[in-house]
Design an enzyme around this catalytic site. Structure first.
Site, short mmCIF file in Angstrom:
data_model
loop_
_atom_site.label_atom_id
_atom_site.label_comp_id
_atom_site.label_asym_id
_atom_site.label_seq_id
_atom_site.Cartn_x
_atom_site.Cartn_y
_atom_site.Cartn_z
N VAL A 57 7.89 2.74 -1.79
CA VAL A 57 8.76 3.57 -0.94
C VAL A 57 8.63 3.06 0.49
O VAL A 57 7.52 2.91 1.01
CB VAL A 57 8.34 5.06 -1.01
N GLY B 90 0.78 -1.23 0.00
CA GLY B 90 0.00 0.00 0.00
C GLY B 90 0.81 1.27 0.00
O GLY B 90 0.26 2.37 0.03
N HIS B 91 2.15 1.17 -0.05
CA HIS B 91 3.00 2.38 0.08
C HIS B 91 4.15 2.35 -0.90
O HIS B 91 5.29 2.14 -0.48
CB HIS B 91 3.55 2.46 1.51
N PHE B 92 4.08 2.57 -2.06
CA PHE B 92 2.91 2.76 -2.90
C PHE B 92 3.00 1.72 -4.01
O PHE B 92 4.10 1.49 -4.50
CB PHE B 92 2.92 4.17 -3.49
#
Length: 154
Positions: A65, A58-60
């Protein structure tokens, strides 16, 4: 801490020794190895960042990252392991809680394929409260830094 402990240098410890020192486990264990350990003074934690890290989902997804707060957490885990190694077996597995995080700076993104070298240096220790300066580097270039203090619960 004894005078003898202050003079001891440890070349490296592996993940199994880290896991005996601190209670963190997957997916929240943020260091894979430690090197250049000077008991009571400093150490360098190593984190191999892979695409398999759960936070990348989810990041990203399109541009993975590593979250800066997790880099600071890796600094804290490196410091906590150093504290336990310094204080000895009676402190293994004890919880270490953040008290302050100051001056956190993030210089560039960290992503899959990077290897973080997280150096922590003790600024002071009073009773069960320790203060450290941490710097995380990739390929010798600073990517993050912070000063933080933590309390070991013993």
């Amino acid at each position: 801490m004894t005078a003898k402990a202050e003079a001891v240098d440890i070349e490296a410890i592996d993940i199994m020794r880290i896991m005996s020192a601190i209670p963190h486990r997957y997916p929240f264990l943020m260091i894979d190895k430690m090197v250049d350990i000077k008991l009571g003074e400093s150490a360098t934690g190593i984190k191999n960042v892979t695409i398999n890290e759960p936070f990348f989902t989810g990041h990203f997804p399109a541009q993975p990252v590593m979250p800066g707060v997790l880099i600071v957490e890796a600094m804290a885990q490196t410091a906590a392991t150093l504290v336990v190694l310094t204080l000895g077996d009676a402190f293994e597995g004890k919880l270490v809680y953040f008290m302050t995080i100051e001056g956190a700076k993030f210089r560039r993104p960290v992503g899959p394929g990077d290897q973080l070298h997280i150096t922590v240096v003790k600024e002071r220790a009073r009773a069960n409260v320790w203060r450290f300066k941490g710097v995380a580097r990739v390929d010798g270039v600073s990517v993050a830094e912070a000063t933080f203090s933590a309390m070991i619960m013993g």
